[in-house]
Enzyme design. Structure first.
Site, mmCIF file in Angstrom:
data_model
loop_
_atom_site.group_PDB
_atom_site.id
_atom_site.type_symbol
_atom_site.label_atom_id
_atom_site.label_comp_id
_atom_site.label_asym_id
_atom_site.label_seq_id
_atom_site.Cartn_x
_atom_site.Cartn_y
_atom_site.Cartn_z
ATOM 1 N N ASN A 103 11.538 -1.536 -1.261
ATOM 2 C CA ASN A 103 12.117 -1.414 -2.814
ATOM 3 C C ASN A 103 13.285 -1.038 -1.991
ATOM 4 O O ASN A 103 13.315 0.667 -2.600
ATOM 5 C CB ASN A 103 11.201 -1.323 -3.792
ATOM 6 C CG ASN A 103 12.074 -1.208 -4.963
ATOM 7 O OD1 ASN A 103 12.670 -2.472 -5.025
ATOM 8 N ND2 ASN A 103 11.915 -0.310 -5.609
ATOM 9 N N GLU A 104 14.375 -1.032 -1.910
ATOM 10 C CA GLU A 104 15.267 -0.251 -1.433
ATOM 11 C C GLU A 104 15.356 0.756 -0.845
ATOM 12 O O GLU A 104 16.076 1.897 -1.097
ATOM 13 C CB GLU A 104 16.035 -0.396 -3.045
ATOM 14 C CG GLU A 104 15.920 -1.402 -3.547
ATOM 15 C CD GLU A 104 16.163 -1.142 -5.089
ATOM 16 O OE1 GLU A 104 16.340 0.378 -6.093
ATOM 17 O OE2 GLU A 104 16.000 -1.413 -6.262
#
Length: 181
Positions: A170-171
């Site tokens: 996630n990112e």
């Protein structure tokens, strides 16, 4: 059997599986579970100028993903009651959502969340809990722990009709590129 469909595309037919095995007079009863029958694919056909589509297909039909990020119903996890989950997921259904992304900044939700998504036709984009940070993925002990976590969660959630896709980070990629490249 009838197919399970996301909200807005059809019914959410669910079936209960019960298994009993017997051999040499010994009988084993396995825990029952509910599931829905569906197929999922990602259409990445070429379109124009060498670009590709990115479209979810459920039961062979392109589904326009309408939804949002799911964060825990309460950040004091044990304080969130089942009724809060029911209210929030019902509101998502009434808003014509058909997908929720359990983002990697939260928690793996309790079983009740996934049961409600199964019942209400809300697909789940499930991130693994790795978000916005650098991880020691070159260390064997860390990789072993990650493998155990992924094995546990995928086995726990695999029979839910609502499961659509698993996301691995996630990112995180941008942070790695900034630091190392």
């Amino acid at each position: 059997p009838k197919l399970w469909w996301p909200n807005g595309a059809g019914r959410q037919d669910l079936y209960t599986i019960k298994v009993t095995a017997a051999s040499d007079g010994i009988c084993s009863v396995y825990p029952g579970f509910r599931f829905g029958i569906k197929t999922v694919s990602i259409n990445m056909d070429r379109i124009e100028d060498g670009k590709r589509q990115f479209a979810f297909e459920v039961n062979g039909v392109k589904i326009f993903a309408k939804g949002g990020n799911w964060i825990p119903a309460d950040f004091i996890y044990t304080r969130a009651e089942d009724s809060a989950y029911h209210t929030l997921i019902s509101e998502a259904k009434e808003a014509n959502y058909n997908i929720l992304r359990v983002c990697g900044v939260g928690i793996y939700e309790r079983e009740h969340f996934y049961d409600l998504c199964d019942e209400m036709g809300i697909l789940v984009w499930q991130d693994l809990m790795f978000s916005c940070s650098l991880y020691p993925d070159k260390l064997e002990w860390f990789c072993n722990e990650v493998e155990k976590e992924i094995d546990h969660q995928t086995r726990r959630l695999r029979n839910h009709a609502s499961m659509l896709i698993w996301g691995g980070n996630n990112e995180c990629q941008q942070a790695i590129e900034l630091v190392f490249f």
